[in-house]
Enzyme design. Sequence first.
Site, short mmCIF file in Angstrom:
data_model
loop_
_atom_site.label_atom_id
_atom_site.label_comp_id
_atom_site.label_asym_id
_atom_site.label_seq_id
_atom_site.Cartn_x
_atom_site.Cartn_y
_atom_site.Cartn_z
N GLY A 1 70.84 -21.27 47.82
CA GLY A 1 70.74 -21.12 46.55
C GLY A 1 71.04 -22.00 45.69
O GLY A 1 71.58 -21.67 44.47
N ASN B 1 76.04 -18.75 48.91
CA ASN B 1 75.68 -18.61 47.48
C ASN B 1 74.33 -17.80 47.09
O ASN B 1 74.46 -17.01 46.14
CB ASN B 1 75.86 -20.03 46.71
CG ASN B 1 75.49 -19.71 45.23
OD1 ASN B 1 76.08 -19.28 44.35
ND2 ASN B 1 74.00 -20.06 45.03
N TYR C 1 74.11 -3.87 45.16
CA TYR C 1 74.70 -5.40 45.07
C TYR C 1 76.05 -5.47 45.51
O TYR C 1 76.47 -6.35 46.27
CB TYR C 1 74.49 -5.66 43.77
CG TYR C 1 74.82 -7.16 43.31
CD1 TYR C 1 74.24 -8.40 43.91
CD2 TYR C 1 75.90 -7.32 42.32
CE1 TYR C 1 74.93 -9.71 43.55
CE2 TYR C 1 76.27 -8.43 41.78
CZ TYR C 1 75.86 -9.71 42.48
OH TYR C 1 76.40 -10.63 41.93
N ALA D 1 77.91 -3.46 47.12
CA ALA D 1 78.07 -3.00 48.32
C ALA D 1 78.04 -4.32 49.47
O ALA D 1 78.70 -4.49 50.34
CB ALA D 1 77.56 -1.76 48.82
N LYS E 1 78.03 -7.23 48.77
CA LYS E 1 79.08 -8.47 48.43
C LYS E 1 80.67 -7.90 49.11
O LYS E 1 81.26 -8.79 49.51
CB LYS E 1 79.16 -8.65 46.78
CG LYS E 1 78.17 -9.42 46.58
CD LYS E 1 78.04 -10.67 46.91
CE LYS E 1 76.91 -11.53 46.17
NZ LYS E 1 76.65 -13.12 46.28
N1 LIG Z 1 75.80 -15.51 37.07
C1 LIG Z 1 76.79 -14.60 37.23
O1 LIG Z 1 77.23 -14.27 36.08
C2 LIG Z 1 77.36 -14.09 38.38
C3 LIG Z 1 78.49 -13.39 38.63
C4 LIG Z 1 79.12 -12.84 39.97
C5 LIG Z 1 78.50 -13.45 40.84
N2 LIG Z 1 77.53 -14.29 40.96
C6 LIG Z 1 76.98 -14.75 42.36
O2 LIG Z 1 76.82 -16.15 42.09
C7 LIG Z 1 75.81 -16.44 42.98
C8 LIG Z 1 74.63 -17.20 42.34
O3 LIG Z 1 74.46 -16.53 41.25
P1 LIG Z 1 73.36 -17.28 39.76
O4 LIG Z 1 73.88 -16.49 38.59
O5 LIG Z 1 73.77 -18.76 39.94
O6 LIG Z 1 72.00 -16.91 40.34
P2 LIG Z 1 70.36 -17.67 40.08
O7 LIG Z 1 70.55 -18.62 39.10
O8 LIG Z 1 69.75 -16.58 40.08
O9 LIG Z 1 70.48 -18.63 41.60
C9 LIG Z 1 70.07 -17.95 42.84
C10 LIG Z 1 69.92 -18.74 43.58
O10 LIG Z 1 69.59 -17.97 45.08
C11 LIG Z 1 68.43 -18.36 45.70
N3 LIG Z 1 67.77 -17.49 46.22
C12 LIG Z 1 67.51 -16.04 45.77
N4 LIG Z 1 66.99 -15.31 46.64
C13 LIG Z 1 66.81 -16.00 47.66
C14 LIG Z 1 66.28 -16.06 48.92
N5 LIG Z 1 65.59 -14.90 49.38
N6 LIG Z 1 66.01 -16.94 49.69
C15 LIG Z 1 66.83 -18.14 49.55
N7 LIG Z 1 67.29 -18.33 48.45
C16 LIG Z 1 67.43 -17.40 47.40
C17 LIG Z 1 67.65 -18.87 44.39
O11 LIG Z 1 66.58 -20.07 44.84
P3 LIG Z 1 65.01 -19.66 45.04
O12 LIG Z 1 64.75 -19.18 43.59
O13 LIG Z 1 64.73 -21.28 44.92
O14 LIG Z 1 64.80 -19.15 45.99
C18 LIG Z 1 68.76 -19.57 43.58
O15 LIG Z 1 69.07 -20.69 43.87
C19 LIG Z 1 75.07 -15.13 43.75
O16 LIG Z 1 75.69 -14.92 45.12
C20 LIG Z 1 75.78 -14.18 42.61
O17 LIG Z 1 75.88 -12.88 43.26
C21 LIG Z 1 76.84 -14.52 39.68
#
Ligand SMILES: NC(=O)c1ccc[n+]([C@@H]2O[C@H](COP(=O)([O-])OP(=O)(O)OC[C@H]3O[C@@H](n4cnc5c(N)ncnc54)[C@H](OP(=O)(O)O)[C@@H]3O)[C@@H](O)[C@H]2O)c1
Length: 248
Positions: A10, A91, A156, A158, A160
Amino acid sequence: MRTKTALVTGSTSGIGRATALKLAQDGTRVVVSGRDARRGGEVVEQIRAGGGTAQFIDADLSEAGAAAELAARATEFAEAAGGSLDILVNNAAIGAGGPTAGTEESIFDRVLSTNLKAPFYLVANLAPAMAARGGGAIVNVSTLAAERALPGLGVYGASKAALDLLTKSWAAEFGPAGVRVNSVSPGPTRTPGSEALGDGLRQLAEQAPLGFVADPGDIAAVIAFLVGDEARFVTGEVISVSGGRTVV
Ligand SMILES: NC(=O)c1ccc[n+]([C@@H]2O[C@H](COP(=O)([O-])OP(=O)(O)OC[C@H]3O[C@@H](n4cnc5c(N)ncnc54)[C@H](OP(=O)(O)O)[C@@H]3O)[C@@H](O)[C@H]2O)c1
């Protein structure tokens, strides 16, 4: 010093992208991965423009067998460059949710496949080789929703929470062979993925003592520390990077 290779899932967006850029800046060779080849290519270009080494490998981690294939291709890239796959950052995730009663089985399966099953099979395919070499570092990206009841985020959270348990399980399993495994649990962070929350992101951030929304780089800095040698005595931890949200 030997150049390490990291696979960051990701890393076409948000926290994963910032982690890929930070690791590359620190001198690590990076495998950028995701489904979107255009965004992935841009991250690779940015790394190369800064003098780093990176390769995009596409993978849809919601699909059966995708994790094993990604692990094999990333290892092949690392070995072709004269190294080995030393670092894994799990990630990639999806935050689909909603009320329990309305949650379709297909959504449940997709969340669990992407957020839990894919990290499991990436570790299953990469950690044994790290252990055989006597070292490696893995970070699983978690969330506050893994320990608190946040509305509409049950499935979600659960997925994590199970991943955080695997962090501890893997730390115990692979630690004796020198492989460290930790979770990083970000608080509200401004990314393309969190954009849909609109003002809700700021409101969530305001519940924590520091009170502001994080940049992806704030999370990437902690991930980079944990996969680095300075964290050599840290394993099996779930580290909250949330502006102090866990104390209130
Ligand atoms: N942002 C927040 O506030 C926040 C808070 C707590 C935890 N998190 C965690 O942080 C991590 C990143 O979140 P983010 O906010 O940076 O999200 P984001 O901007 O939506 O990025 C998500 C990434 O995951 C990839 N992805 C999604 N589905 C996929 C699949 N089926 N196969 C392969 N890659 C996939 C996407 O790549 P493609 O679109 O290229 O597939 C993208 O690079 C996640 O684990 C999320 O749960 C985020």
